[in-house]
Structure formats: C-alpha cells, structure tokens
Scaffold this active site. Structure first.
Site, short mmCIF file in Angstrom:
data_model
loop_
_atom_site.label_atom_id
_atom_site.label_comp_id
_atom_site.label_asym_id
_atom_site.label_seq_id
_atom_site.Cartn_x
_atom_site.Cartn_y
_atom_site.Cartn_z
N HIS A 28 -63.43 41.32 -32.69
CA HIS A 28 -64.84 41.73 -32.55
C HIS A 28 -64.97 42.94 -31.62
O HIS A 28 -65.23 42.77 -30.43
CB HIS A 28 -65.67 40.57 -32.00
CG HIS A 28 -65.83 39.44 -32.96
ND1 HIS A 28 -66.82 39.42 -33.90
CD2 HIS A 28 -65.11 38.31 -33.12
CE1 HIS A 28 -66.72 38.30 -34.61
NE2 HIS A 28 -65.69 37.62 -34.17
N CYS B 54 -64.25 40.77 -38.34
CA CYS B 54 -63.81 39.37 -38.38
C CYS B 54 -64.00 38.79 -39.79
O CYS B 54 -63.20 39.09 -40.67
CB CYS B 54 -64.51 38.55 -37.31
SG CYS B 54 -63.56 37.08 -36.90
N GLU C 23 -67.31 44.92 -31.35
CA GLU C 23 -68.69 45.12 -30.88
C GLU C 23 -68.91 44.66 -29.44
O GLU C 23 -69.78 45.18 -28.75
CB GLU C 23 -69.69 44.44 -31.83
CG GLU C 23 -69.64 42.92 -31.89
CD GLU C 23 -68.68 42.36 -32.94
OE1 GLU C 23 -67.73 43.07 -33.30
OE2 GLU C 23 -68.86 41.20 -33.36
N GLY D 113 -69.02 35.65 -39.25
CA GLY D 113 -69.79 34.52 -39.74
C GLY D 113 -68.90 33.35 -40.09
O GLY D 113 -67.67 33.49 -40.13
N1 GLN Z 1 -65.05 32.10 -40.38
C1 GLN Z 1 -63.98 32.99 -40.12
C2 GLN Z 1 -62.87 32.34 -39.31
O1 GLN Z 1 -63.08 31.32 -38.70
C3 GLN Z 1 -64.48 34.25 -39.44
C4 GLN Z 1 -64.96 34.02 -38.06
C5 GLN Z 1 -65.82 35.15 -37.51
O2 GLN Z 1 -66.28 36.00 -38.25
N2 GLN Z 1 -66.06 35.15 -36.21
O3 GLN Z 1 -61.78 32.85 -39.24
#
Ligand code: GLN
Length: 545
Positions: A506, A380, A508, A353
């Site tokens: 990620h 992440c 997933e 996020g």
């Molecule tokens: N906001 C966080 C970053 O930019 C995490 C990004 C994410 O979860 N994809 O590093």
C-alpha cells in the site's frame, strides 16, 4: 518530561477533530517543538482491522504493521512523522490487558474496577508513547464525542493526567460545532455550551474551544462562547470549513492557536516556519488543468474508505501541477458498462479490498486499461485483479481467479501463502507492516522509484501464485519488484503497455503532500498524457477535501 494536550470532541462527530489535531501538530512542529500523537478509540474492538469500511472508513497501516484509525493517516501526512502501534489505543486493548493481568494474579486480593485499574492502564499507555518517542509534546485525541458511555474511562484518565503531570503541563482542547440556522442566519452556541457543561461535569474545564462552522463566526458570538464556557476570548478559535484540509494548519496558526498553546504550556517555541506549507496550499488552491482518474472500488459511496489513496493522488497531481479529479466508480455497477463509464478517464486505480463482491467489475476495468492502453495503478487487491485479468487473457479461461473468490478455481493465479494456510483467527493475522521490495533493473518500477530497494507497508493474505508465474511472465507480465528471497512478487507490470503497474503493498500510506509517493507520481505523469476526446474539464474540481 513531555507536556500533554488532550483533544475531545463535542456536539457531533465528523467535524474534523482528527484534522485539527494533525494541523495543531503541524503548527507546533513548525516552531521547533518535537511532537508525537496518539488516538484513543473507545470502541471495544482490539483494532479496526476487522471492521467494515462502512463502519470505520479506511484502516490505516503503520510501518510496524498495526491496523489503525484513519486519523493516524492525517497525523502522519500533516506532521510528517511515522507512528507505531502504540499510537492507537482502543478499549478492546485496554480491557484485554487488564483482564489478562487479573488472570495472572497481578492484583491478587483486589477488586478490579474501571477506576483505578482501567484508567491506570490508559494512563500507562499514554505515558509510554511520550517516553518512548521522547517528544516534548504529546497530542492525545479521544475518539467519539463527550457523553458516549464507552468514552468515560478515557475522559476520567485524561482528567487525572492534569493532576499527575502538573497543571502547567496539561492542556485541554474541545472541538465543537456551531450549527447555522438559515431562517435567522445565525450560528447557535447552545450545543457548545451543553457540551462544555458535560465535560465540566466530569471535571474537565477546557482551555481552548475549536469551533467548527460552515460560516464565519461573528466577534460577538466568540465573546458569548468565551463568557458562557469560561475560556479566554483568544482561546475561542474558529474553524471555518475550508477549501482544502491542508489549509487548516494555516487557519489555526493565523487564529493564534499556536501562540496560545505555546504560551500556556511554556514551550520553548521559536518562530513558526510554515512558509513552504503556505506556498503548497496556495498552489493547491490555484486553478489547474485536471487529470481525470477513475477509482474503481466497491465502497466508493463512502469515500473515507479510500482516504489515503485519494490524498496520495492529490499529492502526486499537485507535484505535476494538476488538479486530480476522481471519478468514483462503483465496481458492482461497472460490469457490462465498463466501456461507457471509463471512456472519460485518463487513468484507472483499483485500490485494496476484501471479499468477492464487485470483483468482476474491477476485472473489467483492468481489461479496459490493458486493451485501451490506459494507465493503471493497482494497489494490493488491485494487483491481484490485474494478474487475474491478464491470466484470463493468457489462458483463455474465465476460470482464472484468486482462491479468495473461487476456492476451486482451475487457475488459482492468486492464492494463500503457505504460512497463511489454516490461519483461523481473523484479527491481526494478515501479512502486515513494512517489508523490503527489490526492484528489477530495466523495469518501469525501477525507473519510477529510482532506487534499488523500497520499504513498503503491507496488509494482505493472498499472493501471486508462483506456479503460474513462469507462464504469465512468458506472456508479458513482468515481476518488477520482488521480496528479498525473490519468492514473492511485490510489483507486477505489463511489458506491452505504456504504464500498467500494480503492487502487493500500500504505497498510499507513505505519501505526503510535501513528498508524494514515486508510484503515484509515475502513474499521474502517465495519466496526464492520456489524451481524451471530449474530456469534460470544466466540472468542479476535487481539492483533496
Ligand atoms: N483481499 C486481498 C488479500 O487479502 C487483498 C487485500 C488488500 O487489498 N488489502 O490478499
């Protein structure tokens, strides 16, 4: 030379066009035909990377670091292929490159028009994927529904492709919806007729109609559609809502779509081998003991935002002979009620996020997991949350934070990497795509992966701040996966916890129903042994829908 199937949608969106394309790809690949897939998105964004999940759902990241439509996730999971940036074309990309060519003087003297300049650029991009992939068959899905203004150049381009590539080498499939009228218990075909008329108006006569419906489609209705829309009766394929998306390839195959397409396009098709898939779907549908996972995020009311996470949990649970039941927990509403809301879960996932909203609730969830020794998987942002929470505990200060949420934090345990400092442009500038992660021997990460190096997909700007690494490690945080130079923490875990692990990438995006991801496997395995008092196991199950 490749053959082409173009898939358009009509009547309404969200009837499962992407899953149908992925499913058709699966059935054709299972006959031994090599398949590649492409999605044409008519919106003007260059890619969905800058769009809110509310607008677009999940952003799927390919191995080469493209931020793409979530349909590419379906294609990869069903067909078992890894796609690239070229598999997602948007109007934004097409117009940018046509305008850049014009500025360079490539068309000197000419008037630049939608036909032929924009349509030629679209066709070039379609043929390019066919050529570089070398696939015998290209499946090309046009996003949106027929009649959308911005979709017209794409429809015109695919219309021309039949002439360009030869009539026997191109097939058009139109996905429609048959609404059910409860009062008369009838499925209505009129919207489908209108939608086909709209297609014909621009010169495309569909060869196949995939008719999505929530009810069985009577024979007479299929005949009526065939007559009014001028398609073969056997090419009116019902797509009745199923228990699980993974059943769709079987439904299409059993309805004869694979045979029809192979015959029409003259594919040298062997026998379909969907036995393993059939067996997987049977296991998926069989009742199983649930494993209850709390997914704590800020877009939980919009589940498409976490599509790949949900599927990866479903794949891993199936491999452990469990049914994953996800409790969707809104992180904004968790603050203050975390104990109560998390009391019934066997494991906690905090997915990716951006931005500060809902962060404190996620930190509460991480704290709950750490203190109660509940398995935790951070993805992440979920890793950054785990580190912030642990940092607050270690340094005894609520000021511990990421500079993404508190630019002046006294303990910025998560911070921008040096090469991200000063980056102004938002689109495509994150750390994107595949990077190696080296496992540190003796850790949960190394044990779970069972290999020394893994290649995982990234999409983030912020990292664990090395200034605090030593202090965090001394207190029990283990940097168990590292970049090749050892400077970036790719996986972190807690020493004094049975399974609290998070990754900066990620995982997933790499999970497949037939090949679950090791981290999700490890997490579900740990979660299924969490014993809960009064766990409600009789609620309806989530079958990966
Ligand atoms: N906001 C966080 C970053 O930019 C995490 C990004 C994410 O979860 N994809 O590093």
């Amino acid at each position: 030379m490749s053959k082409y199937i173009f898939i358009t949608g009509g009547v309404v969106s969200s009837v499962g066009k992407g899953i149908s394309v992925a499913s058709l790809g699966k059935t054709l690949k299972s006959r031994g035909t090599s398949v590649c897939v492409q999605k044409l998105d008519p919106y003007l964004n260059v890619d969905p990377g800058t769009m809110s999940p509310y607008q677009h759902g999940e952003v799927f990241v390919t191995q080469d670091g493209a931020e793409t439509d979530l349909d590419l996730g379906h294609y990869e999971r069903f067909i078992g292929i890894a796609l690239t940036q070229a598999s997602n074309v948007t109007s934004g990309q097409v117009y940018s490159s046509v305008v850049a060519q014009e500025r360079r003087g490539d068309f000197l003297g000419g008037t630049i028009q939608v036909v032929p300049h924009v349509t030629n650029e679209i066709k070039r991009r379609i043929r390019e994927v066919a050529e570089t992939s070398g696939a015998e068959l290209m499946l090309v899905e046009v996003g949106g529904t027929v009649g959308d203004i911005e979709g017209q150049p794409f429809l015109e381009a695919i219309r021309q492709m039949r002439k360009d590539m030869g009539r026997d080498n191109v097939l058009y499939i139109h996905v429609t919806f048959l609404p059910h009228i409860a009062a008369t218990d009838e499925l209505k075909t009129k919207p489908t007729q209108h939608s086909v008329n709209e297609l014909r108006r621009i010169g495309i006569q569909p060869d196949v109609l995939l008719c999505r419906s929530d009810k069985e489609i009577p024979e007479a209705t299929k005949e009526k559609i065939a007559l009014f829309c001028d398609v073969d009766r056997e090419a009116v394929i019902p797509l009745v809502t199923s228990d699980t998306i993974y059943e769709v390839p079987l439904l299409l195959e059993d309805a004869g779509l694979g045979d029809f397409v192979a015959r029409r396009l003259g594919l040298k098709a062997g026998n379909t081998d969907l036995e393993e898939w059939r067996e997987m779907v049977a296991r998926l549908k069989a009742p199983k003991e649930p494993v209850i996972i709390g997914l704590v995020g800020k877009y939980v009311e919009l589940r498409d935002a976490y599509y790949s996470v949900r599927e990866a949990l479903c794949h891993a649970a199936l491999a452990h002979d469990r049914e994953v039941r996800i409790e969707w927990l809104d992180s904004e509403q968790l603050n203050g009620m975390a104990d109560e809301k998390l009391a019934h879960v066997q494991g906690i996932v905090v997915p990716g996020g951006f931005g500060g909203r809902g962060i404190e609730g996620m930190i509460k969830a991480a704290r709950f997991a750490r203190e109660r020794k509940i398995p935790y998987l951070g993805l992440c942002l979920g890793m950054q949350i785990m580190v912030i929470e642990f940092g607050r505990h270690v340094f005894g200060s609520e000021a511990v934070n990421s500079t993404e949420f508190d630019i002046g934090s006294a303990y910025p345990v998560i911070d921008l990497r040096p090469d991200q400092q000063g980056v102004e442009e938002k689109g495509g500038t994150m750390r994107l795509g595949t990077y190696p992660c080296h496992m540190v021997a003796g850790t949960t990460a190394a044990r779970t992966y069972g290999c020394e190096v893994a290649y995982e997909r990234h999409r983030h700007r912020y990292e664990l701040n090395n200034q605090f690494r030593r202090a965090l490690e001394d207190a029990g945080l283990v940097a168990s996966g590292l970049s090749a130079d050892g400077r970036l923490v790719e996986i972190a875990e807690l020493r004094d916890h049975p399974w609290m692990l998070a990754c900066q990438f990620h995982p997933e995006f790499r999970s497949r129903p037939e090949a679950p991801h090791p981290l999700f496997m490890g997490f579900v395995e740990a979660a299924k042994s969490t014993l809960l008092e009064g766990a409600q196991t009789s609620l309806p199950l989530n079958l990966g829908k």
